[in-house]
Motif scaffolding. Structure first.
Motif, PDB file in Angstrom:
ATOM      1  N   VAL A  58      56.866  66.023  32.876  1.00  0.00           N
ATOM      2  CA  VAL A  58      57.273  64.758  33.505  1.00  0.00           C
ATOM      3  C   VAL A  58      56.232  63.674  33.231  1.00  0.00           C
ATOM      4  CG1 VAL A  58      57.706  63.588  35.706  1.00  0.00           C
ATOM      5  CG2 VAL A  58      58.648  65.873  35.299  1.00  0.00           C
ATOM      6  N   GLU A 112      58.502  60.147  45.337  1.00  0.00           N
ATOM      7  CA  GLU A 112      59.462  60.672  44.361  1.00  0.00           C
ATOM      8  C   GLU A 112      58.760  61.147  43.087  1.00  0.00           C
ATOM      9  OE1 GLU A 112      63.413  58.085  45.601  1.00  0.00           O
ATOM     10  OE2 GLU A 112      61.874  57.147  44.326  1.00  0.00           O
ATOM     11  N   SER A 156      55.800  68.001  41.007  1.00  0.00           N
ATOM     12  CA  SER A 156      55.699  69.328  41.630  1.00  0.00           C
ATOM     13  C   SER A 156      56.808  70.272  41.181  1.00  0.00           C
ATOM     14  CB  SER A 156      55.753  69.196  43.147  1.00  0.00           C
ATOM     15  OG  SER A 156      54.640  68.470  43.594  1.00  0.00           O
ATOM     16  N   SER A 157      57.937  69.709  40.766  1.00  0.00           N
ATOM     17  CA  SER A 157      59.076  70.600  40.418  1.00  0.00           C
ATOM     18  C   SER A 157      58.965  71.175  39.042  1.00  0.00           C
ATOM     19  CB  SER A 157      60.387  69.843  40.548  1.00  0.00           C
ATOM     20  OG  SER A 157      60.454  68.782  39.628  1.00  0.00           O
ATOM     21  N   ALA A 211      57.190  64.467  43.917  1.00  0.00           N
ATOM     22  CA  ALA A 211      58.193  65.533  43.915  1.00  0.00           C
ATOM     23  C   ALA A 211      58.565  65.919  42.480  1.00  0.00           C
ATOM     24  CB  ALA A 211      59.435  65.086  44.696  1.00  0.00           C
ATOM     25  N   ALA A 212      58.693  64.934  41.598  1.00  0.00           N
ATOM     26  CA  ALA A 212      59.037  65.230  40.207  1.00  0.00           C
ATOM     27  C   ALA A 212      57.925  66.010  39.513  1.00  0.00           C
ATOM     28  CB  ALA A 212      59.319  63.931  39.455  1.00  0.00           C
ATOM     29  N   HIS A 248      52.071  68.108  30.941  1.00  0.00           N
ATOM     30  CA  HIS A 248      53.077  68.144  32.002  1.00  0.00           C
ATOM     31  C   HIS A 248      54.357  67.481  31.489  1.00  0.00           C
ATOM     32  CE1 HIS A 248      55.094  67.440  35.795  1.00  0.00           C
ATOM     33  NE2 HIS A 248      54.295  68.359  36.306  1.00  0.00           N
TER      34      HIS A 248
END
Length: 137
Positions: free
Chosen positions: A39, A130, A136-137, A133-134, A37
């Motif tokens: 991130v 947060e 998931s994007s 969200a990072a 991943h």
């Protein structure tokens, strides 16, 4: 998400600590569905500590051992399947690298869930939401 690997001196052949860190990191990411991943992988950090013979104990008696500790957000390692799968993987990684000399009984794993809001990704403190969200994007 810091990983700390602590080993009694001589448990693993010198230099194989780096292999253990890489494999344990990959196992954590695998069990959380985050292999490679963009991130998460660079935000998994690690350190290993070699502890002198005579300085590690279980039940008050000297042993040679391995300690695997994660500090992670509250949403990590919450599913039983992940806990069991990772625990088995990490134990086997250390045992294999020890040449199967280290007994399973002397491999200890724990996870600490950290306070929300101070995860530092790219120089910015982030909350669990947060981070989610990072990811998931």
């Amino acid at each position: 998400m810091p990983l700390t690997l602590m080993l009694t001196e001589g448990v693993l052949p010198k230099g194989s600590e780096k292999i253990a860190i890489a494999k344990i990191t990959d196992s954590m990411l695998k069990w959380h569905g985050l292999v490679d991943h963009p991130v998460m992988k660079p935000n998994i950090t690690a350190a290993f500590h070699i502890l002198p013979q005579g300085s590690t104990f279980s039940g008050g008696k000297e042993i040679s051992g391995a300690w695997i500790e994660w500090k992670v957000p509250a949403f990590a390692f919450t599913e039983r399947e992940v806990q069991v799968g990772f625990g088995r993987d990490a134990s086997e990684i250390v045992r294999e690298l020890s040449g199967f000399k280290l007994p399973k009984d002397n491999i200890y794993i724990n996870v600490v869930h950290a306070v929300d809001g101070l995860w530092n990704f790219n120089g910015e403190p982030m909350t669990n939401a947060e981070i989610g969200a990072a990811i998931s994007s």
